[in-house]
Design a protein around this motif. Structure first.
Motif, short mmCIF file in Angstrom:
data_model
loop_
_atom_site.label_atom_id
_atom_site.label_comp_id
_atom_site.label_asym_id
_atom_site.label_seq_id
_atom_site.Cartn_x
_atom_site.Cartn_y
_atom_site.Cartn_z
N ARG A 145 0.86 -1.19 0.00
CA ARG A 145 0.00 0.00 0.00
C ARG A 145 0.90 1.24 0.00
O ARG A 145 1.13 1.85 1.05
N ARG A 152 -3.77 1.70 -3.65
CA ARG A 152 -3.97 0.25 -3.77
C ARG A 152 -3.49 -0.12 -5.17
O ARG A 152 -4.21 0.05 -6.15
N PRO A 153 -2.27 -0.60 -5.26
CA PRO A 153 -1.65 -0.76 -6.58
C PRO A 153 -2.28 -1.87 -7.40
O PRO A 153 -2.97 -2.76 -6.88
N LEU A 154 -2.01 -1.82 -8.69
CA LEU A 154 -2.43 -2.87 -9.61
C LEU A 154 -1.43 -4.01 -9.54
O LEU A 154 -0.26 -3.85 -9.86
N LEU A 155 -1.91 -5.18 -9.09
CA LEU A 155 -1.04 -6.36 -9.01
C LEU A 155 -1.24 -7.23 -10.24
O LEU A 155 -2.38 -7.44 -10.69
N ALA A 164 3.74 -4.86 -8.92
CA ALA A 164 2.79 -3.89 -8.37
C ALA A 164 3.10 -2.53 -8.95
O ALA A 164 4.24 -2.05 -8.85
N GLY A 166 1.73 1.53 -9.15
CA GLY A 166 0.84 2.53 -8.58
C GLY A 166 1.63 3.76 -8.21
O GLY A 166 2.67 3.67 -7.54
N GLY A 183 -7.91 -8.28 -5.71
CA GLY A 183 -7.73 -6.85 -5.54
C GLY A 183 -6.26 -6.49 -5.51
O GLY A 183 -5.50 -6.81 -6.43
N SER A 184 -5.82 -5.84 -4.45
CA SER A 184 -4.42 -5.43 -4.31
C SER A 184 -3.68 -6.26 -3.28
O SER A 184 -2.69 -5.80 -2.69
N THR A 185 -4.13 -7.50 -3.09
CA THR A 185 -3.48 -8.42 -2.15
C THR A 185 -3.21 -9.74 -2.83
O THR A 185 -4.08 -10.27 -3.54
#
Length: 623
Positions: A145, A152-155, A164, A166, A183-185
């Motif tokens: 983050r 919330r970066p693009l993974l 990642a 962002g 999502g971002s996890t």
């Protein structure tokens, strides 16, 4: 038994999400930036690429601000330690069906053995997990983050890991197994059996730099081994203290080295921002900068704990950083960014809840605009202590050190905000006057090296005038002690520095009375020392704070210098008992719970430990 680096085993039935005790964290450093890892195996704080950069993982300050955890999926007990003579962390999880060992490090550069620790560090965090017996299911959760949790970066999955993207960040996560992204996890579940080892890593760059890349398992194994060797080699070359509490002193020296920013020679006060001095209070500050005072104290402590061959780099940094900020009519700025930046304007981050809801969360530090005239003495004190290490400094540095003495001579009569950076009105703080005395005293002793012999008579006259003024204006008959500022009856633990810097002998009756007054009337129920009484309202802030570990070590040091060695030992061990399981200290101790408070790990606390141990060892040798 005296305190040492302890190994504590605790039962963990479920992972904590946020608000872990400050003492549950361990420090990683590559002498560029720092990470904090919880006893549960979660990286809850990481700022790339500098100590003062926005966090990539910030769960330390908010549950949604990012983390990277590796831990067993089963119930477990856990113990941890630093590998011998390093800041490489080893955490052992014991489960019903087996044991896994997690090893964490911020990677050192390719040629860091023995010198230039951190030079060329690749901005890489490495985590290896090894199953040493039985079978253990392991869970990995990677939730970057950036920008203190704003992004919330693009993974995206790639061969060998996850990228990642962002904002300005480019993060590459190297993983030996495929990761599931939601999502971002990114998460993974690893069934591990005895003999298996997996390496994970996080590599960082920006859009303007060469992109980060996936690291192979063999590369990560080599880089982790090299990082261990770099710390071992540095410790072997630099650490020679053989007195009491040797293990704690050496470890504190490594902590101070870990708070050094290798590219410039700057030294940060702590690795974190906004860990509170009182839970739920407003005394939450950003300590990820280089205070002239703290950094000077660090260099002096390293003289005991780690033979600082970085002394020249430090003074060159201070000379460069202070260029244009000292001279007639211009006081020395009291703190700088690790790259020498002057503007450290303070702002709040309202989207972060703060550690245990302690708001506000601040970045930057408004104290940069304060006048604190003690800094001249601390810098010249460090220069005098480290004179053998700075014999080849350039003419600009010599001129800078001379200008410090001149500034102390000109400004010692002025009120200031003092060592504790009060946000109330400036006052004639006693400690500040004593440090101006010290500036001139040390400049006189360094006059030959400074090529300033023609200034000695003038410096001596002003030094003696300061001494007489402090003696007459600083003593308070009502308090029976030297007090916080002229005309005050309030005590201040900073006056314990008077014998430490040689202003008065520790066994002078006035000094003994001051030591006893502080020990009797400025301590909590545990015998830990407060900085001053917050009830007096001098600092302009609401609320209270905990007992201050540096001040408690100062008391031990002053007692040792007064010849009261057994009493000094008792005070030292009282403070050193608050080291956590891996030998780290925060700034303060909560007066009710005994919990560590404040930014972490705190350089001043480790400085105090080193200097008090040294003073006790010297007192022992002359007894």
């Amino acid at each position: 038994m005296p305190p040492s680096l302890k190994c504590v085993t605790e039962i963990r039935l479920a992972p904590r999400l946020s608000g872990a005790p400050i003492a549950d964290h361990a420090l990683l450093s590559d002498c560029h930036c720092a990470a904090l890892v919880t006893i549960d195996g979660s990286v809850d704080w990481l700022c790339f690429p500098r100590f003062d950069s926005p966090s990539v993982f910030g769960r330390l300050l908010d549950a949604d601000a990012g983390h990277w955890s590796i831990r067993p999926a089963d119930h477990y007990t856990v113990s941890r330690r630093y590998l011998d003579r390093t800041l490489v962390l080893e955490t052992t999880f014991s489960c019903p069906a087996g044991t896994v060992v997690l090893t964490d490090a911020l990677a050192m550069g390719p040629d860091n053995r023995g010198h230039a620790l951190g030079k060329g560090a690749p901005r890489l965090m490495i985590r290896s997990v090894t199953c040493t017996e039985g079978t253990v299911p392991v869970e990995v959760s990677y939730a970057p983050r950036p920008e203190y949790g704003l992004l919330r970066p693009l993974l995206s999955t790639v061969d060998g890991g996850v990228t990642a993207r962002g904002g300005a960040e480019w993060l590459v996560f190297s993983a030996p197994v495929s990761m599931d992204i939601a999502g971002s996890t990114a998460t993974a579940h690893l069934p591990m059996s005895a003999g298996q080892t997996h390496y994970f890593a996080l590599h960082r760059s920006t859009l303007e730099e060469e992109p980060a890349w996936i690291w192979s398992q063999a590369q990560l194994a080599d880089r982790l081994d090299a990082t261990v060797e770099a710390w071992e080699s540095w410790s072997e070359m630099h650490q020679h203290y053989q007195g009491p509490w040797r293990e704690l002193v050496h470890h504190s020296g490594r902590v101070l080295q870990g708070l050094t920013f290798q590219p410039s020679g700057a030294i940060v006060a702590a690795a974190t921002t906004s860990l509170p001095e009182a839970i739920g209070g407003e005394r939450n500050w950003d300590y990820r900068f280089s205070w002239v005072r703290d950094a000077s104290f660090t260099m002096e402590a390293l003289w005991v704990a780690a033979c600082p061959d970085e002394a020249s780099d430090f003074f060159e940094f201070m000379t460069t950083a202070a260029a244009g900020s000292i001279g007639p009519g211009t006081p020395l700025q009291i703190m700088f960014g690790v790259g020498g930046e002057h503007d450290l304007s303070e702002r709040t981050l309202p989207h972060l809840a703060g550690w245990r809801d302690s708001r506000p969360v601040r970045v930057g530090n408004g104290a940069w605009v304060q006048q604190q005239i003690d800094v001249y003495g601390e810098l010249l004190g460090a220069a005098h202590r480290l004179a053998d290490q700075i014999t080849e400094v350039d003419d600009e540095t010599l001129a800078f050190l001379t200008a410090l003495a001149e500034s102390a001579a000109q400004r010692w009569r002025e009120p200031d905000q003092g060592i504790w950076e009060v946000r109330g009105e400036p006052r004639h703080f006693l400690y500040s006057k004593v440090m101006c005395w010290m500036a001139l005293d040390r400049a006189i002793k360094l006059a030959g090296a400074l090529r300033a012999g023609h200034r000695v008579d003038a410096w001596r006259q002003i030094r003696d005038e300061i001494w007489q003024t402090v003696i007459s204006e600083g003593w308070n008959d009502k308090a029976g002690a030297f007090t916080q500022y002229y005309g005050s009856s309030d005590l201040d633990a900073a006056n314990l520095m008077m014998p430490i810097v040689g202003f008065l002998p520790a066994d002078d009756p006035r000094m003994l009375a001051t030591i006893d007054a502080i020990a009797d009337r400025l301590t909590d129920d545990r015998g830990l020392v407060y900085r001053y009484s917050t009830e007096a309202g001098v600092d302009g802030l609401a609320g209270t704070e905990g007992a201050f570990l540096l001040c408690t070590f100062w008391l031990a040091q002053a007692l040792a210098m007064a010849g009261q060695v057994s009493r000094a030992r008792a005070v030292f061990e009282r403070a050193a008992a608050y080291t956590n399981d891996v030998g780290l200290l925060a700034e303060e101790v909560d007066t009710e719970s005994g919990e560590l408070l404040g930014n972490f790990p705190q350089a001043l606390s480790h400085i105090g430990l080193i200097n008090a141990a040294w003073a006790i060892s010297q007192a022992d040798s002359t007894a």
